[in-house]
Scaffold this motif. Structure first.
Motif, mmCIF file in Angstrom:
data_model
loop_
_atom_site.group_PDB
_atom_site.id
_atom_site.type_symbol
_atom_site.label_atom_id
_atom_site.label_comp_id
_atom_site.label_asym_id
_atom_site.label_seq_id
_atom_site.Cartn_x
_atom_site.Cartn_y
_atom_site.Cartn_z
ATOM 1 N N ALA A 1 0.829 -1.204 0.000
ATOM 2 C CA ALA A 1 0.000 0.000 0.000
ATOM 3 C C ALA A 1 0.862 1.253 0.000
ATOM 4 O O ALA A 1 0.534 2.245 -0.671
ATOM 5 C CB ALA A 1 -0.925 -0.013 1.214
ATOM 6 N N ARG A 2 1.974 1.215 0.751
ATOM 7 C CA ARG A 2 2.881 2.373 0.755
ATOM 8 C C ARG A 2 3.497 2.575 -0.642
ATOM 9 O O ARG A 2 3.595 3.707 -1.126
ATOM 10 C CB ARG A 2 3.984 2.180 1.789
ATOM 11 C CG ARG A 2 3.523 2.191 3.238
ATOM 12 C CD ARG A 2 4.704 2.390 4.167
ATOM 13 N NE ARG A 2 4.353 2.221 5.557
ATOM 14 C CZ ARG A 2 4.596 1.113 6.267
ATOM 15 N NH1 ARG A 2 5.205 0.077 5.687
ATOM 16 N NH2 ARG A 2 4.243 1.035 7.535
ATOM 17 N N ARG B 1 -0.300 5.086 -1.228
ATOM 18 C CA ARG B 1 -1.389 5.331 -0.284
ATOM 19 C C ARG B 1 -0.865 6.094 0.931
ATOM 20 O O ARG B 1 0.209 5.811 1.447
ATOM 21 C CB ARG B 1 -2.010 4.008 0.177
ATOM 22 C CG ARG B 1 -2.550 3.143 -0.943
ATOM 23 C CD ARG B 1 -3.669 3.837 -1.706
ATOM 24 N NE ARG B 1 -4.275 2.954 -2.683
ATOM 25 C CZ ARG B 1 -5.231 3.317 -3.527
ATOM 26 N NH1 ARG B 1 -5.673 4.568 -3.514
ATOM 27 N NH2 ARG B 1 -5.739 2.458 -4.380
ATOM 28 N N PHE C 1 -5.361 6.558 4.613
ATOM 29 C CA PHE C 1 -5.961 5.452 3.860
ATOM 30 C C PHE C 1 -5.519 4.116 4.430
ATOM 31 O O PHE C 1 -6.327 3.196 4.583
ATOM 32 C CB PHE C 1 -5.556 5.561 2.384
ATOM 33 C CG PHE C 1 -6.114 4.454 1.527
ATOM 34 C CD1 PHE C 1 -7.344 4.610 0.911
ATOM 35 C CD2 PHE C 1 -5.410 3.271 1.348
ATOM 36 C CE1 PHE C 1 -7.864 3.592 0.117
ATOM 37 C CE2 PHE C 1 -5.920 2.252 0.560
ATOM 38 C CZ PHE C 1 -7.160 2.409 -0.056
ATOM 39 N N ILE C 2 -4.240 3.986 4.746
ATOM 40 C CA ILE C 2 -3.722 2.711 5.250
ATOM 41 C C ILE C 2 -4.340 2.376 6.603
ATOM 42 O O ILE C 2 -4.737 1.224 6.859
ATOM 43 C CB ILE C 2 -2.186 2.765 5.348
ATOM 44 C CG1 ILE C 2 -1.570 2.858 3.951
ATOM 45 C CG2 ILE C 2 -1.643 1.553 6.091
ATOM 46 C CD1 ILE C 2 -0.078 3.036 3.940
ATOM 47 N N ARG D 1 -8.391 1.823 5.832
ATOM 48 C CA ARG D 1 -8.799 0.793 4.883
ATOM 49 C C ARG D 1 -8.001 -0.491 5.002
ATOM 50 O O ARG D 1 -8.489 -1.548 4.585
ATOM 51 C CB ARG D 1 -8.661 1.350 3.454
ATOM 52 C CG ARG D 1 -9.510 2.572 3.171
ATOM 53 C CD ARG D 1 -10.995 2.232 3.208
ATOM 54 N NE ARG D 1 -11.329 1.268 2.177
ATOM 55 C CZ ARG D 1 -11.633 1.594 0.919
ATOM 56 N NH1 ARG D 1 -11.657 2.877 0.569
ATOM 57 N NH2 ARG D 1 -11.943 0.667 0.041
ATOM 58 N N GLN D 2 -6.788 -0.427 5.561
ATOM 59 C CA GLN D 2 -5.950 -1.618 5.634
ATOM 60 C C GLN D 2 -5.842 -2.166 7.063
ATOM 61 O O GLN D 2 -5.983 -3.369 7.275
ATOM 62 C CB GLN D 2 -4.539 -1.295 5.101
ATOM 63 C CG GLN D 2 -4.504 -0.771 3.680
ATOM 64 C CD GLN D 2 -4.854 -1.845 2.652
ATOM 65 O OE1 GLN D 2 -4.629 -3.021 2.887
ATOM 66 N NE2 GLN D 2 -5.404 -1.430 1.520
#
Length: 306
Positions: free
Chosen positions: A202-203, A207, A211-212, A215-216
Motif C-alpha cells: 500500500a505504501r 497510499r 488510507f492505510i 482501509r488496511q
C-alpha cells in the motif's frame, strides 16, 4: 433451491454454527433481546410514566407487590413513594441505563481506536505521548476518574444545567475513563500488522497514512474491538449505576437503574424491600446477560480456539 441458498449460507457461517451450539449464548441473547425490546417499547407498555405526573397517584404510594396481602393489581412489582408502578420505572430505568452504556462505549471505542491507530502506525513521539497518557490514566480507577469528572461538572454547572446535561455528562465521564483499554488493544494489533507485506504494498502504491489506517489496518482489529466493546457495555451500565447511587450520576427525576436503587435504599430498613430488590435484580440480569454473551463472542472470534 435458489430461495434456500441464503439460508444455507447463513447456517454455514462458523459464527452462526457456534452460536447455535451454545445454550448459554442463546439464552443470553434471548434475555438481551427481550430487555432491549422492552426498553424500546416502554412508552407503549408501561403502566405509569414518571415524566407525566398525571399518571401518578400518591394514594397508591409504596404498595407491595401484587402477590402480597397488601398488594394491588395491576402493580405487579409494587409502587414507589410517588405512586408510580415499579415495573414501569424499571423499564424506563433500563432504557436509560442501556442508552448511557451504549453511548459511553461508543465514545470509548471512537477515541481509543483513533488514538490506538495513530500510536501504533505513526510511532515515535506521537505514539509515546498517547501511551504515556493512557498509562497515567490507568493509575486512576475508572470509577474514581468518572467521579472526578462528575464532581467537576457539578461544581461548574448550575443545578438546572446539571439536570439538563445529566446524561451527556455521565456518558462523557464513563467514555473518557475507558478509552485506554481500546487504545492499547488497537495499538498492539497495529504493531503486528504494520510491517506485513500488504502494508508495504500500500505504501509503494502511494497510499497515505490515513488510507492505510482506515482501509488496511482498521478491518484487522474490528473483531477484538467488537468483543471488548460488548463486555465494556456491562462495565458502563454498572458505572452509571454506581455514579447515580453515589449522587454523581443521573438525578432522581431521570429514572435509571442506579437512581431507582438509590431511591429504594432509603426505604429498605423500613420493610419496603421491593423498592431496591427488583431494580437490583434487573441490573444484575442485564449485566450477567451482556457478560455471558460477550464471553461467548470472545471465544467464537478467537482463531486459536477453532
Amino acid at each position: 433451491m435458489i430461495l434456500l441458498a441464503p439460508f444455507r449460507r447463513l447456517t454455514g457461517n462458523p459464527l452462526i454454527r457456534d452460536f447455535a451450539r451454545s445454550l448459554q449464548a442463546m439464552a443470553a441473547f434471548l434475555v438481551l433481546t427481550v430487555l432491549a425490546f422492552a426498553a424500546i417499547l416502554t412508552p407503549f407498555i408501561a403502566l405509569t410514566n414518571p415524566y407525566d405526573l398525571a399518571t401518578l397517584d400518591l394514594m397508591n404510594s409504596r404498595l407491595p407487590p401484587a402477590w402480597h396481602d397488601l398488594g394491588e393489581w395491576p402493580y405487579l412489582l409494587g409502587t414507589d413513594s410517588q405512586g408510580g408502578d415499579l415495573l414501569s420505572l424499571i423499564l424506563y430505568g433500563m432504557r436509560t441505563s442501556i442508552l448511557v452504556g451504549i453511548l459511553a462505549v461508543a465514545l470509548s471505542v471512537t477515541l481509543g481506536t483513533v488514538l490506538g491507530l495513530l500510536s501504533g502506525y505513526l510511532g515515535g513521539w506521537t505514539g509515546a505521548i498517547i501511551m504515556r497518557a493512557a498509562d497515567v490514566q490507568f493509575t486512576f480507577p475508572a470509577i474514581i476518574l468518572a467521579l472526578l469528572i462528575g464532581g467537576l461538572a457539578r461544581g461548574v454547572l448550575s443545578p438546572a444545567a446539571q439536570a439538563q446535561f445529566a446524561i451527556p455528562m455521565v456518558v462523557l465521564a464513563l467514555g473518557i475513563s475507558h478509552w485506554p483499554h481500546f487504545a492499547r488493544l488497537v495499538r498492539g494489533a497495529v504493531l503486528v500488522e504494520r510491517n506485513k507485506d500488504y502494508i508495504a504494498a500500500a505504501r509503494l502504491a502511494g497510499r497515505g497514512p490515513g488510507f492505510i489506517m482506515l482501509r488496511q489496518l482498521l478491518p484487522n482489529v474490528v473483531n477484538p474491538i467488537a468483543v471488548l466493546a460488548t463486555l465494556d457495555i456491562a462495565f458502563a451500565v454498572m458505572g452509571e449505576a454506581t455514579l447515580s447511587f453515589l449522587g454523581f450520576g443521573l438525578p432522581p427525576t431521570e429514572p435509571s437503574l442506579g437512581t431507582l436503587i438509590r431511591s429504594g435504599y432509603n426505604y429498605l430498613f423500613s420493610g419496603e424491600w421491593w423498592l431496591v430488590i427488583f431494580p437490583s435484580l434487573a441490573l444484575m440480569l442485564l449485566v450477567v446477560a451482556v457478560n455471558v454473551f460477550g464471553d461467548w463472542l470472545r471465544d467464537a472470534l478467537n482463531p486459536q480456539l477453532r
